[in-house]
Enzyme design. Structure first.
Site, PDB file in Angstrom:
ATOM      1  N   HIS A  68       0.815  -1.207   0.000  1.00 54.25           N
ATOM      2  CA  HIS A  68       0.000   0.000   0.000  1.00 54.25           C
ATOM      3  C   HIS A  68       0.854   1.264   0.000  1.00 54.25           C
ATOM      4  O   HIS A  68       0.421   2.292  -0.517  1.00 54.25           O
ATOM      5  CB  HIS A  68      -0.965  -0.014   1.191  1.00 54.25           C
ATOM      6  CG  HIS A  68      -2.166  -0.869   0.954  1.00 54.25           C
ATOM      7  ND1 HIS A  68      -3.457  -0.395   1.043  1.00 54.25           N
ATOM      8  CD2 HIS A  68      -2.273  -2.178   0.614  1.00 54.25           C
ATOM      9  CE1 HIS A  68      -4.304  -1.375   0.770  1.00 54.25           C
ATOM     10  NE2 HIS A  68      -3.603  -2.472   0.509  1.00 54.25           N
ATOM     11  N   ASP A  69       2.043   1.185   0.564  1.00 55.23           N
ATOM     12  CA  ASP A  69       2.942   2.332   0.493  1.00 55.23           C
ATOM     13  C   ASP A  69       3.445   2.518  -0.932  1.00 55.23           C
ATOM     14  O   ASP A  69       3.403   3.629  -1.479  1.00 55.23           O
ATOM     15  CB  ASP A  69       4.121   2.144   1.444  1.00 55.23           C
ATOM     16  CG  ASP A  69       5.069   3.342   1.434  1.00 55.23           C
ATOM     17  OD1 ASP A  69       4.572   4.490   1.444  1.00 55.23           O
ATOM     18  OD2 ASP A  69       6.290   3.137   1.422  1.00 55.23           O
ATOM     19  N   GLY A  74       4.989   5.803  -4.732  1.00 49.94           N
ATOM     20  CA  GLY A  74       6.193   5.000  -4.687  1.00 49.94           C
ATOM     21  C   GLY A  74       6.546   4.599  -3.270  1.00 49.94           C
ATOM     22  O   GLY A  74       5.869   4.975  -2.303  1.00 49.94           O
ATOM     23  N   ASP A  76       7.998   5.268  -0.378  1.00 50.86           N
ATOM     24  CA  ASP A  76       8.566   6.472   0.235  1.00 50.86           C
ATOM     25  C   ASP A  76       8.078   6.714   1.657  1.00 50.86           C
ATOM     26  O   ASP A  76       8.276   7.789   2.218  1.00 50.86           O
ATOM     27  CB  ASP A  76       8.239   7.694  -0.623  1.00 50.86           C
ATOM     28  CG  ASP A  76       6.731   7.927  -0.777  1.00 50.86           C
ATOM     29  OD1 ASP A  76       5.937   7.152  -0.196  1.00 50.86           O
ATOM     30  OD2 ASP A  76       6.345   8.886  -1.476  1.00 50.86           O
ATOM     31  N   GLU A  91      -2.755   9.359   4.171  1.00 53.97           N
ATOM     32  CA  GLU A  91      -3.253   8.294   3.302  1.00 53.97           C
ATOM     33  C   GLU A  91      -4.165   7.334   4.054  1.00 53.97           C
ATOM     34  O   GLU A  91      -4.993   6.639   3.445  1.00 53.97           O
ATOM     35  CB  GLU A  91      -2.074   7.528   2.693  1.00 53.97           C
ATOM     36  CG  GLU A  91      -1.296   8.340   1.672  1.00 53.97           C
ATOM     37  CD  GLU A  91      -0.055   7.631   1.166  1.00 53.97           C
ATOM     38  OE1 GLU A  91       0.028   6.390   1.289  1.00 53.97           O
ATOM     39  OE2 GLU A  91       0.839   8.312   0.634  1.00 53.97           O
ATOM     40  N   PRO A 165      -5.445  -0.171  -6.060  1.00 55.77           N
ATOM     41  CA  PRO A 165      -6.414  -0.918  -6.868  1.00 55.77           C
ATOM     42  C   PRO A 165      -7.618  -1.326  -6.041  1.00 55.77           C
ATOM     43  O   PRO A 165      -7.520  -1.567  -4.834  1.00 55.77           O
ATOM     44  CB  PRO A 165      -5.614  -2.128  -7.351  1.00 55.77           C
ATOM     45  CG  PRO A 165      -4.495  -2.266  -6.385  1.00 55.77           C
ATOM     46  CD  PRO A 165      -4.163  -0.888  -5.918  1.00 55.77           C
ATOM     47  N   HIS A 195      -0.771 -13.013  -1.533  1.00 54.61           N
ATOM     48  CA  HIS A 195      -2.072 -13.348  -0.946  1.00 54.61           C
ATOM     49  C   HIS A 195      -2.027 -14.654  -0.166  1.00 54.61           C
ATOM     50  O   HIS A 195      -3.005 -15.007   0.498  1.00 54.61           O
ATOM     51  CB  HIS A 195      -3.139 -13.466  -2.044  1.00 54.61           C
ATOM     52  CG  HIS A 195      -3.638 -12.147  -2.532  1.00 54.61           C
ATOM     53  ND1 HIS A 195      -4.484 -12.027  -3.629  1.00 54.61           N
ATOM     54  CD2 HIS A 195      -3.424 -10.886  -2.107  1.00 54.61           C
ATOM     55  CE1 HIS A 195      -4.753 -10.755  -3.833  1.00 54.61           C
ATOM     56  NE2 HIS A 195      -4.125 -10.040  -2.920  1.00 54.61           N
ATOM     57  N   ASP A 253      -5.962 -18.244   2.141  1.00 51.72           N
ATOM     58  CA  ASP A 253      -5.870 -19.636   1.712  1.00 51.72           C
ATOM     59  C   ASP A 253      -5.847 -20.499   2.966  1.00 51.72           C
ATOM     60  O   ASP A 253      -6.004 -19.986   4.077  1.00 51.72           O
ATOM     61  CB  ASP A 253      -4.670 -19.887   0.776  1.00 51.72           C
ATOM     62  CG  ASP A 253      -3.310 -19.758   1.465  1.00 51.72           C
ATOM     63  OD1 ASP A 253      -3.234 -19.884   2.704  1.00 51.72           O
ATOM     64  OD2 ASP A 253      -2.308 -19.546   0.761  1.00 51.72           O
TER      65      ASP A 253
END
Length: 332
Positions: A68-69, A74, A76, A91, A165, A195, A253
């Site tokens: 997520h960063d 980028g 950062d 964020e 996304p 995942h 999973d």
């Protein structure tokens, strides 16, 4: 140049010891802290192990934190910045950063490093190191990554809303995202293997279960079909179109605390939790790669390691750009 040495089911990633390497156009170094903080990786690992032992879900959280960063501006450390003043800009305000955890643990690691190597190690490098240690601790490949990232001086929840996304990302969109980070087709499928750790929340999968239009489109395309027994399990765990609480979750999973290739075995059987999981098992471009990873864990580890280096080197600030924050949650 990357050299992969196999030892049983473990893959060690070794890198020739050049002073500078270029990944995605960024100049990072495998020797960056050799003189300024020579025990850096040991200090990070020793601080993380008690966290891992106290919270077995922490490795998944650190890996998600890196993803997520890096997707916003980028790699950062902008995700660590808190809002200052009356206007929220962090964020973390973005709904897409729902249930991001262990930001304060990065701050804990930073405090340890500040006591040993004051003003030398960036928060962005700490996030990357925490993620790679999380992978190794849970049984995944031991990855050597180049360092030298600097911390950003800004963050934006609006940019997070745009750049992160959605839960309904398509294969085409997924490939475009990872291609922009320098990954090839095989690496793009491999990086989704992250995942294999952690859980997904009902709020992100109920559309697959209860949105009739979505269900009909999936059935028509064949790209998001769930194995019937697994669909029943998901409906039991997520019984309503609007989750009763945002905290309800489902395992990614059947081995959510172990970094392995079970994710690929599951999605081949129609047990992909997210739409993209099901889609890559059906799409003719990605399906052969999914099958390859499902039967050869060492190969998956090798490709994942290469993809991870590229992901963690996305749009980094180096040299005179950015800063090294003394407190990861605020600007100097």
């Amino acid at each position: 140049m990357l050299l992969f040495l196999r030892s049983g089911m473990m893959v060690m990633v070794l890198v020739s010891l050049g002073l500078l390497v270029s990944v995605n156009g960024a100049h990072l170094s495998y020797e960056y802290y050799n003189t300024t903080c020579p025990n850096l990786e040991a200090l990070v690992k020793n601080t993380l192990v008690p966290i891992f032992l106290t919270d077995p879900t922490a490795p998944a959280a650190f890996l998600r934190l890196l993803f997520h960063d890096c997707q916003v501006q980028g790699c950062d450390a902008s995700i660590l910045l808190d809002s200052e003043g009356p206007n929220p800009v962090s964020e973390m305000v973005s709904s897409k950063n729902f249930m991001i955890r262990h930001r304060k643990s990065i701050g804990l690691i930073k405090s340890v490093l500040e006591s040993k190597c004051p003003g030398k190690v960036s928060c962005a490098d700490i996030i990357a190191l925490a993620a790679k240690e999380s992978i190794a601790f849970t049984g995944g490949p031991k990855i050597q990554i180049p360092l030298g990232r600097k911390d950003s001086t800004s963050g934006s929840y609006k940019q997070a809303d745009i750049s992160l996304p959605s839960a309904h990302v398509s294969v085409d969109e997924m490939l475009q995202i990872f291609e922009a980070q320098g990954m090839n087709l095989e690496e793009s499928v491999a990086i989704l293997g992250a995942h294999t750790l952690g859980v997904g929340h009902c709020v992100n999968i109920v559309d697959r279960l209860y949105n009739q239009k979505h269900t009909n489109n999936a059935a028509a395309s064949g790209n998001n079909m769930l194995e019937k027994g697994y669909e029943i399990i998901l409906r039991v765990l997520c019984p309503t179109k609007v989750p009763l609480t945002n905290l309800t979750f489902v395992l990614n999973d059947i081995t959510p605390l172990t970094f392995d290739n079970q994710y690929y075995k599951d999605i081949i059987q129609g047990r992909g939790l997210f739409g993209i999981d099901s889609s890559i098992s059906k799409d003719p471009r990605t399906s052969p790669i999914v099958k390859s990873f499902a039967v050869n864990q060492s190969h998956f580890f090798q490709v994942f390691a290469s993809a991870f280096v590229k992901l963690s080197s996305t749009n980094v600030l180096t040299g005179n750009m950015g800063q090294i924050r003394s407190d990861c949650s605020r600007l100097n």
